[in-house]
Write a protein that holds these residues in place. Structure first.
Motif, PDB file in Angstrom:
ATOM      1  N   VAL A 132       0.833  -1.208   0.024  1.00  0.00           N
ATOM      2  CA  VAL A 132      -0.012   0.065  -0.031  1.00  0.00           C
ATOM      3  C   VAL A 132       0.971   1.309  -0.167  1.00  0.00           C
ATOM      4  O   VAL A 132       2.099   1.126   0.533  1.00  0.00           O
ATOM      5  CB  VAL A 132      -0.897   0.039   1.427  1.00  0.00           C
ATOM      6  N   SER A 133       0.266   2.412  -0.377  1.00  0.00           N
ATOM      7  CA  SER A 133       0.875   3.743  -0.233  1.00  0.00           C
ATOM      8  C   SER A 133       1.083   3.861   1.024  1.00  0.00           C
ATOM      9  O   SER A 133       0.605   3.702   2.129  1.00  0.00           O
ATOM     10  CB  SER A 133       0.212   4.663  -0.866  1.00  0.00           C
ATOM     11  N   ASN A 134       2.345   4.619   1.173  1.00  0.00           N
ATOM     12  CA  ASN A 134       3.020   4.911   2.627  1.00  0.00           C
ATOM     13  C   ASN A 134       1.950   6.097   3.333  1.00  0.00           C
ATOM     14  O   ASN A 134       1.955   6.206   4.399  1.00  0.00           O
ATOM     15  CB  ASN A 134       4.271   5.633   2.560  1.00  0.00           C
ATOM     16  N   ALA A 135       1.210   6.592   2.430  1.00  0.00           N
ATOM     17  CA  ALA A 135       0.139   7.470   2.950  1.00  0.00           C
ATOM     18  C   ALA A 135      -1.178   7.009   3.188  1.00  0.00           C
ATOM     19  O   ALA A 135      -1.991   7.647   3.878  1.00  0.00           O
ATOM     20  CB  ALA A 135      -0.013   8.624   1.827  1.00  0.00           C
ATOM     21  N   LYS A 139      -2.214  -0.495   8.534  1.00  0.00           N
ATOM     22  CA  LYS A 139      -0.883  -0.843   8.918  1.00  0.00           C
ATOM     23  C   LYS A 139      -0.883  -2.294   9.097  1.00  0.00           C
ATOM     24  O   LYS A 139       0.256  -2.857   9.207  1.00  0.00           O
ATOM     25  CB  LYS A 139      -0.339  -0.285  10.307  1.00  0.00           C
ATOM     26  N   SER A 140      -1.941  -2.840   8.959  1.00  0.00           N
ATOM     27  CA  SER A 140      -1.957  -4.460   8.854  1.00  0.00           C
ATOM     28  C   SER A 140      -3.352  -4.858   7.902  1.00  0.00           C
ATOM     29  O   SER A 140      -4.110  -3.802   7.472  1.00  0.00           O
ATOM     30  CB  SER A 140      -2.260  -5.057  10.313  1.00  0.00           C
ATOM     31  N   VAL A 141      -3.295  -6.208   7.921  1.00  0.00           N
ATOM     32  CA  VAL A 141      -4.654  -6.576   6.905  1.00  0.00           C
ATOM     33  C   VAL A 141      -5.997  -6.249   7.516  1.00  0.00           C
ATOM     34  O   VAL A 141      -6.678  -6.014   7.084  1.00  0.00           O
ATOM     35  CB  VAL A 141      -4.379  -7.999   6.566  1.00  0.00           C
ATOM     36  N   GLU A 143      -6.571  -3.806   9.690  1.00  0.00           N
ATOM     37  CA  GLU A 143      -7.000  -2.492   9.635  1.00  0.00           C
ATOM     38  C   GLU A 143      -7.272  -2.071   8.209  1.00  0.00           C
ATOM     39  O   GLU A 143      -8.089  -1.352   8.236  1.00  0.00           O
ATOM     40  CB  GLU A 143      -5.681  -1.739  10.148  1.00  0.00           C
ATOM     41  N   PHE A 144      -6.630  -2.647   7.134  1.00  0.00           N
ATOM     42  CA  PHE A 144      -7.073  -2.490   5.931  1.00  0.00           C
ATOM     43  C   PHE A 144      -8.673  -2.926   5.692  1.00  0.00           C
ATOM     44  O   PHE A 144      -9.461  -2.297   4.944  1.00  0.00           O
ATOM     45  CB  PHE A 144      -6.142  -3.143   5.050  1.00  0.00           C
ATOM     46  N   ILE A 145      -8.951  -4.073   6.043  1.00  0.00           N
ATOM     47  CA  ILE A 145     -10.172  -4.546   5.709  1.00  0.00           C
ATOM     48  C   ILE A 145     -11.314  -3.725   6.696  1.00  0.00           C
ATOM     49  O   ILE A 145     -12.375  -3.254   6.126  1.00  0.00           O
ATOM     50  CB  ILE A 145     -10.603  -6.233   6.545  1.00  0.00           C
ATOM     51  N   ASP A 146     -11.007  -3.287   7.822  1.00  0.00           N
ATOM     52  CA  ASP A 146     -11.910  -2.459   8.685  1.00  0.00           C
ATOM     53  C   ASP A 146     -11.997  -1.033   8.155  1.00  0.00           C
ATOM     54  O   ASP A 146     -13.107  -0.298   7.855  1.00  0.00           O
ATOM     55  CB  ASP A 146     -11.435  -2.283   9.973  1.00  0.00           C
TER      56      ASP A 146
END
Length: 324
Positions: A132-135, A139-141, A143-146
């Protein structure tokens, strides 16, 4: 005199038979440059691995193996060009999961990949990596799903084209997590990374070789790999399956040729690739880009491609995606 003449003719016939026992194509191959078509842009994972292998084959077989980038249509432009080339061993195709996926994803292909190609050799297996973009905040899978489910339709993901494993890994992820993301296809992952780095597009499930390069350079952040377990070369990166049980997308790289390519030529190429995959220096280069070298006989590689074609057919149907 007649008897002597007959013996002379018989001897000549035997001599010619001995020479003809070694087919000219096999005896001379390769006697000019070989063109190796790849379906993606320079600098991407397929291109990186193809150039590593092409250099080794050029040095070993004494003729240049020229990597040609024929981008577009998820690698199908390169596949069509290779399939329509003379079956003489001088035009080869870099084979990857996109070739297995396209069979069911694309509804109007002008060829049948399994029918119209001849398997040559396997090069390696590899995983994809979610970067993912640093922006991008997560920070985790998990967190990404949420984050994705809290922002439906507002996140976009890049791919190296419709029908690639990069594309279908994301589609499988979408189905299994109910994450609503927008697909942005590119002509190879290398040309997608500037937009990911700038956060114009937030992420990509890229093949490990190019994803690792960007992560090592600090340009993007790795969240997970698509193999069912952690990948040996990046043990600190969790498998997505640790958060999404059952998620899996493991790929392969290899070589195919047009149908009708002489078996003797196939044998020469397969043997050369097999020798390459025993060369410690070349193996180290493949491992540096995250690949697991995997030699196979032509028939074994053909079965792998057929099995992958069936596996991805089920994923395409499960995801409910298609390209006209």
């Amino acid at each position: 005199m007649l008897r002597i003449l007959r013996h002379g003719v018989f001897g000549l016939a035997v001599l010619l038979g001995l020479f003809s026992a070694t087919p000219p194509a096999a005896a001379a191959y390769p006697d000019r440059p070989v063109h190796w078509l790849i379906g993606f842009s320079p600098g991407g994972p397929v291109d990186i691995v193809a150039r590593i292998m092409a250099q080794w084959l050029s040095e070993r077989l004494g003729q240049q193996f020229i990597v040609e980038n024929r981008t577009g249509s998820g690698g199908n432009i390169a596949a069509a060009a290779a399939i329509n080339a003379p079956p003489d061993g001088y035009t080869l195709l870099f084979v990857a999961p996109n070739n297995a996926i396209s069979t069911s994803l694309y509804k109007k292909l002008p060829f049948d990949f399994l029918r119209d190609t001849t398997p040559v050799a396997s090069i390696m297996q590899l995983t994809n990596m979610l970067v993912v973009s640093n922006a991008f905040p997560p920070k985790s899978v998990k967190e990404f799903i949420d984050y994705c489910n809290a922002n439906p339709g507002k996140i976009s993901y890049a791919s190296s084209g419709n029908g690639t494993s990069v594309h279908m890994s994301a589609e499988l992820f979408k189905v299994m997590t109910k994450c609503d993301m927008v697909h942005v296809p590119y002509r190879g992952s290398a040309v997608a990374f500037p937009d990911i780095i700038s956060n114009k597009v937030q992420l990509i499930f890229d093949n490990l070789p190019s994803a690792m390069e960007q992560v090592k350079g600090g340009n993007v952040r790795a969240l997970g790999v698509t193999s069912p377990q952690r990948w040996p070369s990046v043990p600190d990166v969790p498998a997505i399956a640790e958060t999404v049980p059952g998620f899996e997308s493991v790929g392969f790289y290899g070589i195919s040729a047009p149908k009708g390519t002489p078996p003797e030529v196939i044998e020469i190429l397969n043997k050369a690739v097999g020798e390459a995959l025993k060369d410690p220096k070349l193996v180290a280069k493949l491992k540096d880009v995250g690949g697991l070298p995997k030699a196979m006989a032509p028939a074994e590689f053909g079965k792998l491609v057929a099995d992958e074609t069936e596996k991805w057919r089920k994923v395409v149907e499960f995801a409910g995606v298609s390209v006209d």
